[in-house]
Design a protein around this motif. Structure first.
Motif, PDB file in Angstrom:
ATOM      1  N   UNK A 132      72.223   1.729  44.755  1.00 33.45           N
ATOM      2  CA  UNK A 132      70.846   1.859  45.231  1.00 33.45           C
ATOM      3  C   UNK A 132      69.788   1.221  44.366  1.00 33.45           C
ATOM      4  N   UNK A 133      70.164   0.201  43.575  1.00 33.65           N
ATOM      5  CA  UNK A 133      69.186  -0.453  42.706  1.00 33.65           C
ATOM      6  C   UNK A 133      69.565  -1.917  42.544  1.00 33.65           C
ATOM      7  N   UNK A 134      68.882  -2.601  41.609  1.00 29.72           N
ATOM      8  CA  UNK A 134      69.153  -4.010  41.332  1.00 29.72           C
ATOM      9  C   UNK A 134      70.361  -4.199  40.417  1.00 29.72           C
ATOM     10  N   UNK A 135      70.951  -3.123  39.964  1.00 29.96           N
ATOM     11  CA  UNK A 135      72.078  -3.199  39.044  1.00 29.96           C
ATOM     12  C   UNK A 135      73.237  -3.976  39.661  1.00 29.96           C
ATOM     13  N   UNK A 136      73.872  -4.849  38.842  1.00 34.50           N
ATOM     14  CA  UNK A 136      74.951  -5.707  39.336  1.00 34.50           C
ATOM     15  C   UNK A 136      76.343  -5.197  38.984  1.00 34.50           C
ATOM     16  N   UNK A 137      76.494  -4.643  37.788  1.00 30.54           N
ATOM     17  CA  UNK A 137      77.828  -4.280  37.314  1.00 30.54           C
ATOM     18  C   UNK A 137      77.786  -3.019  36.457  1.00 30.54           C
ATOM     19  N   UNK A 138      78.957  -2.343  36.397  1.00 33.47           N
ATOM     20  CA  UNK A 138      79.193  -1.245  35.468  1.00 33.47           C
ATOM     21  C   UNK A 138      80.359  -1.599  34.558  1.00 33.47           C
ATOM     22  N   UNK A 139      80.259  -1.206  33.298  1.00 34.21           N
ATOM     23  CA  UNK A 139      81.386  -1.237  32.373  1.00 34.21           C
ATOM     24  C   UNK A 139      81.621   0.211  31.949  1.00 34.21           C
ATOM     25  N   UNK A 140      82.842   0.714  32.204  1.00 34.43           N
ATOM     26  CA  UNK A 140      83.126   2.140  32.058  1.00 34.43           C
ATOM     27  C   UNK A 140      84.142   2.370  30.943  1.00 34.43           C
ATOM     28  N   UNK A 141      83.749   3.150  29.954  1.00 30.91           N
ATOM     29  CA  UNK A 141      84.631   3.482  28.846  1.00 30.91           C
ATOM     30  C   UNK A 141      85.296   4.829  29.045  1.00 30.91           C
ATOM     31  N   UNK A 142      86.327   5.090  28.236  1.00 27.53           N
ATOM     32  CA  UNK A 142      87.070   6.347  28.277  1.00 27.53           C
ATOM     33  C   UNK A 142      86.855   7.103  26.985  1.00 27.53           C
ATOM     34  N   UNK A 143      86.408   8.366  27.090  1.00 22.62           N
ATOM     35  CA  UNK A 143      86.220   9.172  25.890  1.00 22.62           C
ATOM     36  C   UNK A 143      87.562   9.434  25.215  1.00 22.62           C
ATOM     37  N   UNK A 144      88.590   9.719  26.013  1.00 18.99           N
ATOM     38  CA  UNK A 144      89.907  10.021  25.448  1.00 18.99           C
ATOM     39  C   UNK A 144      90.410   8.875  24.587  1.00 18.99           C
ATOM     40  N   UNK A 145      90.120   7.654  24.988  1.00 23.76           N
ATOM     41  CA  UNK A 145      90.588   6.498  24.243  1.00 23.76           C
ATOM     42  C   UNK A 145      89.938   6.334  22.888  1.00 23.76           C
ATOM     43  N   UNK A 146      88.808   7.013  22.667  1.00 25.47           N
ATOM     44  CA  UNK A 146      88.104   6.892  21.392  1.00 25.47           C
ATOM     45  C   UNK A 146      88.448   8.016  20.426  1.00 25.47           C
ATOM     46  N   UNK A 147      89.216   9.015  20.895  1.00 29.03           N
ATOM     47  CA  UNK A 147      89.542  10.178  20.079  1.00 29.03           C
ATOM     48  C   UNK A 147      90.814   9.963  19.277  1.00 29.03           C
ATOM     49  N   UNK A 148      91.029  10.782  18.237  1.00 25.93           N
ATOM     50  CA  UNK A 148      92.323  10.773  17.560  1.00 25.93           C
ATOM     51  C   UNK A 148      93.424  11.106  18.558  1.00 25.93           C
ATOM     52  N   UNK A 149      94.656  10.688  18.283  1.00 31.61           N
ATOM     53  CA  UNK A 149      95.758  10.805  19.239  1.00 31.61           C
ATOM     54  C   UNK A 149      95.943  12.233  19.741  1.00 31.61           C
ATOM     55  N   UNK A 150      95.996  13.218  18.838  1.00 30.91           N
ATOM     56  CA  UNK A 150      96.232  14.597  19.265  1.00 30.91           C
ATOM     57  C   UNK A 150      95.101  15.109  20.151  1.00 30.91           C
ATOM     58  N   UNK A 151      93.873  14.817  19.765  1.00 33.29           N
ATOM     59  CA  UNK A 151      92.735  15.269  20.574  1.00 33.29           C
ATOM     60  C   UNK A 151      92.677  14.519  21.890  1.00 33.29           C
ATOM     61  N   UNK A 152      93.118  13.273  21.909  1.00 33.27           N
ATOM     62  CA  UNK A 152      93.131  12.498  23.142  1.00 33.27           C
ATOM     63  C   UNK A 152      94.068  13.123  24.158  1.00 33.27           C
ATOM     64  N   UNK A 153      95.243  13.538  23.696  1.00 31.02           N
ATOM     65  CA  UNK A 153      96.210  14.187  24.592  1.00 31.02           C
ATOM     66  C   UNK A 153      95.627  15.487  25.126  1.00 31.02           C
TER      67      UNK A 153
END
Length: 564
Positions: free
Chosen positions: A144-165
């Motif tokens: 609903x705006x002039x925006x063309x693209x989104x880039x979407x990150x993952x929080x889990x991917x930025x966490x330590x391995x155990x916390x990501x799981x």
């Protein structure tokens, strides 16, 4: 006083000289110099996962390469709709390396608010997360705006391995699926490159690094255009306030949201400049912040008054939790003297009150980190910053001697202007006979003989009571003297006879039993007749902004909605 600058030239309380020069420097130069000097040092600690300067630089280079491959380049506006996560830092410095302009957006925005600012700024691409609190809103704006693209990150991917799981197993309700859409890319997909990219040439004094929308406390938010030099100068100015600069590596608890100008300068840019480490938290939670204080032992904690109040009132708080802190910098809202005293007594850490605006890249003045500290003031201006008081009715004339005046500011950190708002520029800037362009802050203040500045109130918040001008903050200051009062806001509401009358809204301290009529009687006995409030209303809570600042604008909206 007639010449406040005399005090800053002869009795400057901050380290270094008030007239320190700040040569033009781009944010790209600032970041690259620090990453080159400290490649293996930690820059980020995100819930226990560490990122070195070299790793963040690699990520920023890959962001720039990925954006260029999608057709974006110098001058494009690219938005960050993110909390404090590692993606923010890589995207921020990557966008700047591209020669593009960062546009900060609050993660608390509704789709309507976000769409308005996306369209106003001409933002073409938006970074966000696959979080249920963010992605659905961003998707609505994409449609609903002039925006063309989104880039979407993952929080889990930025966490330590155990916390990501753990996050993937138990936090599924907080994750939103990324749709299959050619306009939507994964952050990991964007940075799947070798990072090779030749940065665009940057003119630090003219190229816009950041569009920072104002808080909108008085009307529609406007985009402050902050150049590379504005941001880099303010980071250098803030670093110079530290009397221990260069003697020990700094670790800072970064819980203030990076999208806010206070954190952008005082947490992110300033720490990168000095080669320090940021312990990041996605949002403020007192229990979690205390846990991070114990785990990482940071040396500084920038925050807002409500944050400090929450920390010393949190269950399980121990005074020993704060022993690593050298100082806490308070901004965003006036710091009640009682809170300052309580926090310092309980924790042993010194709380330093400062002042700044979006239009000033973050910081204008502060009390000294060491030396004379004057509670109730915002201290002396930082290096290379000029402050004057002008007549409240005529900004071309000085304020009457000894009388409050509107605070105006000049310095290398003052914005270029408002995005696409020459009409607003004409209102906010005033040029003196020497050709110096001063920013009108809208704040009314006084400057004492030591050059310490105190704020009386905001021009637009003044309440007109039968011809008298009443400052809400003066009434709030009296309310805070009552031990039953935890938080206070005063508003001017319409009155058939007086035009307006002050109304006070408070929350109570734990175990307090005072009621509205009792507080009204107590308060009105301690203030002038023209200041007396129509009522004191006790509420369960008062609205706050993302950084925890009490929001007069939102309270007005709530009361109007209740009335209708």
């Amino acid at each position: 006083m007639s010449d406040p600058e005399h005090a800053w030239r002869t009795a400057y309380r901050h380290p270094g000289a008030w007239d320190t020069p700040f040569p033009p420097t781009s944010m790209v130069e600032l970041f690259e110099a620090s990453a080159t000097a400290h490649p293996q040092a930690r820059l980020l600690d995100f819930m226990g996962r560490h990122y070195s300067y070299a790793e963040v630089r690699n990520g920023a280079h890959r962001v720039a390469h990925g954006l260029a491959a999608l057709g974006y380049g110098k001058g494009d506006r690219i938005g960050l709709f993110l909390p404090n996560v590692p993606h923010y830092v890589a995207a921020y410095y990557g966008i700047l390396r591209l020669g593009a302009t960062v546009v900060n957006f609050s993660p608390l925005y509704t789709a309507e608010e976000l769409a308005h600012q996306v369209d106003d700024s001409g933002t073409r691409l938006l970074f966000t997360l696959s979080a249920s609190a963010l992605l659905p809103t961003a998707l609505k704006v994409l449609e609903g705006s002039r925006l063309e693209r989104l880039v979407v990150g993952s929080v889990a991917g930025a966490l330590p391995a155990a916390k990501s799981i753990f996050y993937r197993l138990f936090k599924g309700g907080e994750v939103a699926a990324r749709p299959e859409d050619a306009r939507i890319s994964a952050f990991s997909q964007l940075i799947a490159n070798d990072g090779s990219f030749t940065p665009a040439p940057v003119d630090p004094e003219h190229d816009i690094a950041l569009i920072q929308y104002t808080g909108g406390t008085t009307g529609t938010p406007k985009g402050a255009m902050l150049t590379h030099q504005n941001l880099s100068a303010n980071a250098r100015q803030v670093a110079l306030l530290d009397p221990e600069l260069g003697t020990a590596r700094d670790t800072i608890l970064g819980v203030l949201p990076f999208f806010h100008v206070f954190a952008n300068t005082c947490v992110l840019n300033r720490t990168v400049l000095t080669g320090g480490e940021i312990v990041m938290l996605p949002r403020f939670n007192a229990k979690q912040a205390l846990a991070e204080l114990r785990r990482t032992r940071p040396r500084s904690l920038p925050g807002v008054p409500t944050m400090y109040q929450a920390l010393i009132g949190a269950p399980g708080m121990r005074p020993g939790d704060f022993t690593s802190l050298r100082f806490c910098v308070s901004g965003g809202a006036p710091l009640p003297e009682q809170l300052k005293q309580s926090f310092e007594k309980i924790t042993g850490a010194r709380v330093i009150e400062g002042y700044g605006l979006s239009e000033s890249s973050g910081v204008v003045s502060t009390n000294p980190y060491a030396g004379l500290n004057k509670p109730g003031t915002i201290g002396q201006p930082i290096a290379a910053t000029r402050v004057r008081l002008v007549d409240k009715e005529n900004p071309q004339a000085p304020a009457p001697e000894g009388q409050p005046g509107e605070i105006v500011v000049a310095g290398p950190q003052i914005m270029k202007g408002y995005w696409n708002r020459p009409d607003a520029d004409a209102e906010v800037f005033v040029t003196d006979a020497e050709g110096v362009r001063w920013l009108r802050t809208g704040d009314v203040g006084l400057i004492d003989d030591d050059g310490y500045i105190s704020i009386v109130d905001r021009l637009k918040d003044m309440i007109a009571v039968g011809g008298f001008k009443v400052f809400p903050s003066q009434i709030e200051a009296v309310l805070y003297q009552n031990p039953a009062v935890k938080e206070a806001l005063v508003l001017g509401l319409p009155d058939a006879y007086h035009g307006e009358l002050p109304h006070a809204y408070v929350t109570l301290a734990d175990d307090a039993t005072a009621d509205g009529p009792e507080l009204t009687t107590w308060l009105n006995a301690r203030i002038g007749k023209h200041e007396r409030v129509a009522e004191v209303v006790v509420r369960e809570s008062l609205p706050k902004t993302m950084i925890g600042k009490l929001s007069r604008k939102d309270l007005k909206a709530e009361i109007a909605a209740e009335a209708s």
